[in-house]
Design a protein around this motif. Sequence first.
Motif, mmCIF file in Angstrom:
data_model
loop_
_atom_site.group_PDB
_atom_site.id
_atom_site.type_symbol
_atom_site.label_atom_id
_atom_site.label_comp_id
_atom_site.label_asym_id
_atom_site.label_seq_id
_atom_site.Cartn_x
_atom_site.Cartn_y
_atom_site.Cartn_z
ATOM 1 N N TRP A 158 0.856 -1.204 0.000
ATOM 2 C CA TRP A 158 0.000 0.000 0.000
ATOM 3 C C TRP A 158 0.888 1.249 0.000
ATOM 4 N N ARG A 159 1.902 1.237 0.845
ATOM 5 C CA ARG A 159 2.763 2.416 0.961
ATOM 6 C C ARG A 159 3.431 2.749 -0.374
ATOM 7 N N HIS A 160 3.615 1.729 -1.167
ATOM 8 C CA HIS A 160 4.243 1.910 -2.472
ATOM 9 C C HIS A 160 3.301 2.611 -3.454
ATOM 10 N N VAL A 161 2.004 2.433 -3.223
ATOM 11 C CA VAL A 161 0.996 2.927 -4.168
ATOM 12 C C VAL A 161 0.380 4.255 -3.699
ATOM 13 N N LEU A 162 0.268 4.433 -2.375
ATOM 14 C CA LEU A 162 -0.495 5.566 -1.832
ATOM 15 C C LEU A 162 0.316 6.860 -1.755
ATOM 16 N N HIS A 163 -0.429 7.972 -1.811
ATOM 17 C CA HIS A 163 0.138 9.314 -1.642
ATOM 18 C C HIS A 163 -0.688 10.026 -0.578
ATOM 19 N N LYS A 164 -0.075 11.025 0.048
ATOM 20 C CA LYS A 164 -0.821 11.886 0.969
ATOM 21 C C LYS A 164 -1.998 12.492 0.212
ATOM 22 N N GLY A 165 -3.158 12.513 0.864
ATOM 23 C CA GLY A 165 -4.337 13.112 0.232
ATOM 24 C C GLY A 165 -5.198 12.122 -0.533
ATOM 25 N N ASP A 166 -4.763 10.877 -0.626
ATOM 26 C CA ASP A 166 -5.546 9.875 -1.363
ATOM 27 C C ASP A 166 -6.817 9.482 -0.608
ATOM 28 N N ILE A 167 -7.740 8.928 -1.372
ATOM 29 C CA ILE A 167 -8.972 8.382 -0.794
ATOM 30 C C ILE A 167 -8.897 6.860 -0.883
ATOM 31 N N VAL A 168 -9.123 6.204 0.253
ATOM 32 C CA VAL A 168 -8.968 4.741 0.313
ATOM 33 C C VAL A 168 -10.151 4.117 1.043
ATOM 34 N N ILE A 169 -10.317 2.828 0.816
ATOM 35 C CA ILE A 169 -11.420 2.097 1.461
ATOM 36 C C ILE A 169 -10.860 0.911 2.235
ATOM 37 N N ASP A 170 -11.213 0.835 3.508
ATOM 38 C CA ASP A 170 -10.973 -0.387 4.274
ATOM 39 C C ASP A 170 -12.292 -1.154 4.271
ATOM 40 N N ALA A 171 -12.365 -2.209 3.467
ATOM 41 C CA ALA A 171 -13.625 -2.929 3.255
ATOM 42 C C ALA A 171 -13.961 -3.873 4.407
ATOM 43 N N THR A 172 -13.016 -4.094 5.306
ATOM 44 C CA THR A 172 -13.236 -5.000 6.450
ATOM 45 C C THR A 172 -12.476 -4.429 7.655
ATOM 46 N N CYS A 173 -13.091 -3.511 8.370
ATOM 47 C CA CYS A 173 -12.352 -2.781 9.426
ATOM 48 C C CYS A 173 -11.851 -3.681 10.549
ATOM 49 N N GLY A 174 -12.672 -4.623 10.995
ATOM 50 C CA GLY A 174 -12.240 -5.528 12.080
ATOM 51 C C GLY A 174 -11.791 -4.756 13.306
ATOM 52 N N ASN A 175 -10.584 -5.003 13.768
ATOM 53 C CA ASN A 175 -10.080 -4.324 14.963
ATOM 54 C C ASN A 175 -9.365 -3.013 14.643
ATOM 55 N N GLY A 176 -9.316 -2.642 13.371
ATOM 56 C CA GLY A 176 -8.864 -1.302 13.006
ATOM 57 C C GLY A 176 -7.389 -1.150 12.656
ATOM 58 N N TYR A 177 -6.643 -2.234 12.689
ATOM 59 C CA TYR A 177 -5.193 -2.091 12.422
ATOM 60 C C TYR A 177 -4.930 -1.635 10.986
ATOM 61 N N ASP A 178 -5.695 -2.196 10.062
ATOM 62 C CA ASP A 178 -5.514 -1.775 8.662
ATOM 63 C C ASP A 178 -5.993 -0.335 8.466
ATOM 64 N N THR A 179 -7.087 0.020 9.131
ATOM 65 C CA THR A 179 -7.619 1.389 9.013
ATOM 66 C C THR A 179 -6.559 2.393 9.459
ATOM 67 N N VAL A 180 -5.943 2.119 10.613
ATOM 68 C CA VAL A 180 -4.921 3.026 11.133
ATOM 69 C C VAL A 180 -3.727 3.089 10.181
ATOM 70 N N ALA A 181 -3.312 1.931 9.670
ATOM 71 C CA ALA A 181 -2.150 1.896 8.770
ATOM 72 C C ALA A 181 -2.409 2.741 7.524
ATOM 73 N N MET A 182 -3.581 2.589 6.924
ATOM 74 C CA MET A 182 -3.827 3.353 5.689
ATOM 75 C C MET A 182 -4.061 4.833 5.982
ATOM 76 N N LEU A 183 -4.668 5.137 7.142
ATOM 77 C CA LEU A 183 -4.862 6.540 7.504
ATOM 78 C C LEU A 183 -3.508 7.245 7.607
ATOM 79 N N LYS A 184 -2.555 6.605 8.244
ATOM 80 C CA LYS A 184 -1.229 7.216 8.397
ATOM 81 C C LYS A 184 -0.594 7.513 7.033
ATOM 82 N N MET A 185 -0.931 6.691 6.048
ATOM 83 C CA MET A 185 -0.325 6.871 4.720
ATOM 84 C C MET A 185 -0.977 7.993 3.916
#
Length: 242
Positions: free
Chosen positions: A63-90
């Motif tokens: 993800w970090r390789h593909v994402l830029h600051k300001g991008d819009i992303v979807i976490d389709a399965t939030c679960g406990n939120g670890y992925d949400t936090v990771a993509m938000l930081k990116m």
Amino acid sequence: MSALRFSSRFNPMLSNIILVQTKSLLFSFSSFSSSVRKPWLEDELVGYIFGKKKATEVAHLVWRHVLHKGDIVIDATCGNGYDTVAMLKMVADESGHGRVYGMDIQTEALENTSSLLDETVTQKEKELVKLFPICHSRMDEVLPENTAVRLVAFNLGYLPGGDKGIITTSKTTLLALEASKKMLILGGLISLVVYVGHPGGREELETVEAFASGLCVDGWICCKFQMLNRPLAPVLVFIFKR
Ligand SMILES: C[S@@+](CC[C@H](N)C(=O)[O-])C[C@H]1O[C@@H](n2cnc3c(N)ncnc32)[C@H](O)[C@@H]1O
């Protein structure tokens, strides 16, 4: 489809054997996202190959390789939120751009995600996250029309620490993949971590593989990372829109 085998004979302590089935290697992504060499991505991949990195860690690195600051992303399965936090930081930036649209069918999962956000990001960053208690097959209903989405991430299966009977299913995962395909911008990525150890998991992987395999080579790069001698290990699938 090409296949590469990495065997552990370079290090007898390690037993992983990995099959990388790919229409093009992961490194092909770099030619579309950036010409700058990313040695940390190579480190993570090598870590995964030698059993030191988890599938989710490799997903985050891609993800970090593909994402830029300001991008819009979807976490389709939030679960406990670890992925949400990771993509938000990116994607979060100072000017308040960047959005994470997160969804899960369980309110418990969204509560866990919200709590993790409270613990790990600033209030300003948290405001960039929009959480929805819906099935990911309905993602197009909650995003503003014509939103340019750079990443849709799926971490399939059940909520760790939650009810193992509430799981993603082949039918709705396929619908969500079709919706993701329409929303993704050029240079965007659909990322999946697929678990096969629970009932229905293997069938779900086959559904994901069939979807990815059917995408045209001119428009998409689709690849899979799978441990050969750990049949229940999670499988990584990356679907990149050229
Ligand atoms: C493996 S967990 C996700 C882990 C999470 N990404 C994290 O970082 O902690 C899978 C999640 O998918 C959710 N889920 C199951 N079916 C779903 C559906 N149709 N739409 C959205 N979420 C779903 C489950 O409730 C569960 O919380």
